[in-house]
Each structure stands twice: as structure tokens, then as C-alpha cells.
Motif scaffolding. Structure first.
Motif, PDB file in Angstrom:
ATOM      1  N   LEU A 108      12.895  47.966   7.282  1.00 46.86           N
ATOM      2  CA  LEU A 108      12.933  49.116   6.359  1.00 46.86           C
ATOM      3  C   LEU A 108      14.373  49.508   6.030  1.00 46.86           C
ATOM      4  CD1 LEU A 108      10.066  51.481   7.558  1.00 46.86           C
ATOM      5  CD2 LEU A 108      10.264  50.342   5.342  1.00 46.86           C
ATOM      6  N   ALA A 109      15.240  49.468   7.052  1.00 44.21           N
ATOM      7  CA  ALA A 109      16.652  49.788   6.814  1.00 44.21           C
ATOM      8  C   ALA A 109      17.273  48.800   5.839  1.00 44.21           C
ATOM      9  CB  ALA A 109      17.411  49.793   8.137  1.00 44.21           C
ATOM     10  N   LEU A 110      16.908  47.525   5.960  1.00 44.96           N
ATOM     11  CA  LEU A 110      17.429  46.514   5.039  1.00 44.96           C
ATOM     12  C   LEU A 110      16.901  46.736   3.619  1.00 44.96           C
ATOM     13  CD1 LEU A 110      17.215  43.320   7.282  1.00 44.96           C
ATOM     14  CD2 LEU A 110      19.277  44.581   6.602  1.00 44.96           C
ATOM     15  N   LEU A 111      15.635  47.120   3.504  1.00 44.40           N
ATOM     16  CA  LEU A 111      15.078  47.419   2.176  1.00 44.40           C
ATOM     17  C   LEU A 111      15.773  48.614   1.543  1.00 44.40           C
ATOM     18  CD1 LEU A 111      11.265  46.871   2.822  1.00 44.40           C
ATOM     19  CD2 LEU A 111      12.762  45.486   1.370  1.00 44.40           C
ATOM     20  N   TRP A 112      16.045  49.634   2.350  1.00 38.12           N
ATOM     21  CA  TRP A 112      16.759  50.811   1.852  1.00 38.12           C
ATOM     22  C   TRP A 112      18.171  50.420   1.418  1.00 38.12           C
ATOM     23  CZ3 TRP A 112      16.923  55.053  -0.548  1.00 38.12           C
ATOM     24  CH2 TRP A 112      17.913  56.017  -0.356  1.00 38.12           C
ATOM     25  N   THR A 113      18.811  49.566   2.197  1.00 41.51           N
ATOM     26  CA  THR A 113      20.155  49.111   1.835  1.00 41.51           C
ATOM     27  C   THR A 113      20.122  48.299   0.541  1.00 41.51           C
ATOM     28  OG1 THR A 113      20.790  49.059   4.172  1.00 41.51           O
ATOM     29  CG2 THR A 113      22.165  47.815   2.642  1.00 41.51           C
ATOM     30  N   TRP A 114      19.079  47.464   0.385  1.00 39.78           N
ATOM     31  CA  TRP A 114      18.934  46.700  -0.866  1.00 39.78           C
ATOM     32  C   TRP A 114      18.798  47.651  -2.050  1.00 39.78           C
ATOM     33  CZ3 TRP A 114      14.847  46.862  -4.320  1.00 39.78           C
ATOM     34  CH2 TRP A 114      14.923  45.936  -5.377  1.00 39.78           C
TER      35      TRP A 114
END
Length: 400
Positions: free
Chosen positions: A221-227
Motif C-alpha cells: 500500500l505504501a508503494l502504491l501511495w508513493t506511485w
């Protein structure tokens, strides 16, 4: 075999009682006027209703001049939570405050489960006592509003409760649900990310390393938010917010923020006398720690601090010293490592990464500190615990 603190009959009733206590704490605030950061949350909610994939695609005049919200705020989960409510009912204060009640219920239930696991033993009322000290804290009750702090705390506590009991019971469903709640806590407020390393430490300490795999969803989820950040704004939101926080001026403020954090802890959790009880050695430890903290404040600020600050600083230092002494000498060392990690990381986050200290910034370490303190308070006179809880609740009501 360890009793399941969720499914066993007596403890399940205590869990429901903790949730009910959370609702009772929140009900008096249904008519509370929007204030402080509430309007910021609602501004992002309005943006989400117009552009669901770009919550920070607008500017706001929050200080002196309009600036992009992307540069001023935490992640947007709470605004997404409130968006359907606003869409259906508009900006009604009672209804929006009612939409926050599930977080308080979640917090109360999570505290009971965690207390049963780490502090309450086989005594459900004792486990409920931890929830009472958390929910009736002068740090929490004034924070019952539309701001991020209580939801982030509730999601962290409930996530930790499910993750830990899931690990103990070998329940993959609970592990994943707990990890999902913890990830939503991070997407509510970045300081909540400190619970994730603590949960990993729990898995490793108990030699259940495969359980740590359940923490992959928060990372995803953190990676998706960063994307999303890079797609719409060209940089990481988290890295932007913490950028520049290693400057000389920022570093010089660390001791002051540390002392303020200690004073806030002493002002918002009245468990130091409960831990000390009738032990002369404990009282000596607490008094020595409190005296050292006040002396440190005198040296740092170049003069004796005000009376209320000095009292808070002394009580906070005493509480932390007694809590750490409890970790070192009582209970399972693996549990102590987990609780110590969960306590230390949010404290350090508030000192090194938060731009200023506020009472609400104490909330991420309120639960682990309460659990540690209650481990030492089990043998203390019950009447004293009730009196101290009543005094703390009275202060919480006055400042709310």
C-alpha cells in the motif's frame, strides 16, 4: 496453552465492554464544532469527491499564503473515510463526529485485547482498566474531533491486537486483518508506521518469522501511495515532508522536543504512583528520574521551568523510568522487547521528525506505555488505581 483473548467467553465480554466504553467517550462530542485541523481534513474530503484519485490536487491558505496541500499534510485515508458521509449527509457536525465513533470503539476493544495478552492476565476487568486509562486520558479526550490522531491510534492498536493474537493462535486471517488495519493507520498518519517494525520484532522474537510476511500488504500500500505521489506530483509525499529535518536548527531542537514529550507523558497518563505502589525502591527510582528531568530542563532552558511544566516533566520521567524498569525485570523478555520497541519508536519519531510537540503527538506511544505500566500495577491496591483513574478522567474532562 494461552487463552484466546478474543474468543474466550469472559474476555470477549470485556472486549465488547471496551468498545462500548469507546463509544461512551465519543458521544458527548457529537455536537463539537469543527476546529483546528478539522477544516483541513474536510477540504481534502471535498477534493476527493471531485477528483477521487488526486486528493491533494489543490492549494490551501493554511498559514499566510496559498500553498499546495501536498506539501502540508499527512496521507488521506481519513478524508476517504469521511467522503461517503459528506456525499450523503453534507457537512453535519453530529453526523461527521458519529462517523468517527467506530475508531473509538476499535481503540477500546484493541486495548482490552492487548491488555489481556500483555498486562491483564486472566482478569478481564484488569484488562478493561488499561482501556479506561487510554480512553480517559487528557491526551485523547480533547483529540476526539475530525483530526488524524485518534483514527491512526485506533487502527494501530486494533491492528496490533489482531496481528499479535493471530500470531499466537496461528490464524492467518487475523494476521492479515491486523496488518491491513496497521497499513490503514500509516495511510492516516505517518507516525503510525512505527507500529510495523514493532510487529516484525514480535514475530522474530517469538521465532515466527513467516508471520512477518503478513506485513507485506502495508509495504504494498505504501508503494502504491508513493506511485500516486510521483504520478500526480513528481515526488514522494513522505520524503518531501521529512526533507530538511536534518538541518542544524532542526537538530538543535531535539533536546527541547524530548523534554516536552516527557512532560506531556507525565501530564496525560497518571500511572506513575500506581506503578510505584508501596515499593520504596520504586518511589526512589521515580523521584530520582523526575529530579534529573527537571534539572535537565533547567540546564537546557537556562532557568527553572514553570511549575506545571516541572511537575509534568518529573511525573513523565518517573513514569518512563518505572516503565523501563518493569520491562527489564518482569515478564517474558520477548514481550518486553516488543513493548519496548513499540514505545521507543514513536517517542523517537515525535522528537526527530515531528515539527513541533503537541499533546496529540503523545498518542502513538500512549497504548504501549499504558500496557507496560499496567504490568507493574497489577499488584497495586485496586482502590488507588480507581482514584488515580478518576483524577485523570477529571483532568481530561476539564481540558476537553
Amino acid at each position: 496453552m494461552m487463552t484466546d483473548p478474543i474468543r474466550s467467553r469472559g474476555h470477549s465480554k470485556a472486549v465488547w465492554a471496551g468498545a462500548l466504553l469507546g463509544l461512551v467517550v465519543g458521544l458527548p462530542f457529537l455536537g463539537k464544532a469543527f476546529h483546528i485541523d478539522d477544516t483541513h481534513v474536510l477540504s481534502i474530503t471535498a477534493q476527493i469527491l471531485q477528483e477521487p484519485l488526486d486528493p491533494y490536487g489543490f492549494s490551501i491558505n493554511w498559514t499566510d499564503d496559498p500553498e499546495p496541500v501536498f506539501k502540508t499534510w499527512n496521507p488521506p485515508f481519513l478524508s476517504y473515510w469521511l467522503a461517503p458521509v459528506v456525499s450523503l449527509f453534507g457537512y453535519s457536525e453530529p453526523i461527521l463526529h458519529a462517523a468517527m465513533l467506530p475508531f473509538l470503539a476499535m481503540l477500546g476493544a484493541g486495548c482490552v485485547v492487548l491488555a489481556r495478552r500483555f498486562a491483564g492476565g486472566d482478569n478481564p476487568p484488569a484488562a478493561l482498566g488499561v482501556a479506561a486509562f487510554v480512553l480517559l486520558s487528557p491526551a485523547l479526550m480533547p483529540s476526539v474531533n475530525l483530526m488524524l490522531d485518534v483514527p491512526a491510534l485506533a487502527l494501530s492498536a486494533a491492528g496490533a491486537a489482531l496481528f499479535v493474537t493471530g500470531s499466537d493462535a496461528g490464524s492467518r486471517k487475523r494476521l492479515l486483518t491486523g496488518a491491513a488495519l496497521a497499513s490503514l493507520a500509516v495511510l492516516t498518519k505517518y507516525s503510525a508506521a512505527t507500529v510495523l517494525p514493532a510487529l516484525a520484532v514480535y514475530s522474530i522474537s517469538f521465532r515466527r518469522r513467516p508471520d512477518a510476511i503478513a506485513l507485506i500488504p502495508p509495504i504494498t500500500l505504501a508503494l502504491l501511495w508513493t506511485w500516486q505521489n510521483f504520478a500526480f506530483h513528481g515526488e514522494s509525499h513522505f520524503l518531501h515532508l521529512i526533507g530538511g529535518r536534518t538541518s542544524e536548527a532542526w537538530i538543535r531542537a531535539w533536546p527541547e522536543k524530548g523534554l516536552l514529550a516527557i512532560a506531556i507523558a507525565g501530564s496525560c497518563l497518571f500511572l506513575a504512583p500506581v506503578i510505584a505502589g508501596r515499593s520504596g525502591r520504586a518511589w526512589g527510582t521515580g523521584i530520582a528520574a523526575g529530579g534529573l528531568a527537571v534539572a535537565a530542563a533547567h540546564l537546557w532552558f537556562g532557568g527553572w521551568p514553570g511549575t506545571l511544566f516541572a511537575i509534568g516533566c518529573a511525573l513523565g520521567a518517573a513514569l518512563l523510568a518505572l516503565a523501563m524498569a518493569t520491562l527489564l525485570r518482569r515478564g517474558d523478555r520477548r514481550e518486553s522487547i516488543f513493548l519496548g520497541t513499540w514505545l521507543l519508536l514513536p517517542f523517537l519519531f515525535s522528537v526527530f521528525f515531528v515539527p513541533f510537540q503537541a499533546v496529540r503527538h503523545f498518542l502513538p506511544w500512549l497504548v504501549p506505555l499504558s500496557l507496560i505500566a499496567w504490568r507493574a500495577a497489577e499488584s497495586t491496591n485496586r482502590t488507588l488505581r480507581v482514584i488515580i483513574l478518576g483524577a485523570q478522567a477529571l483532568v481530561a474532562v476539564i481540558v476537553s
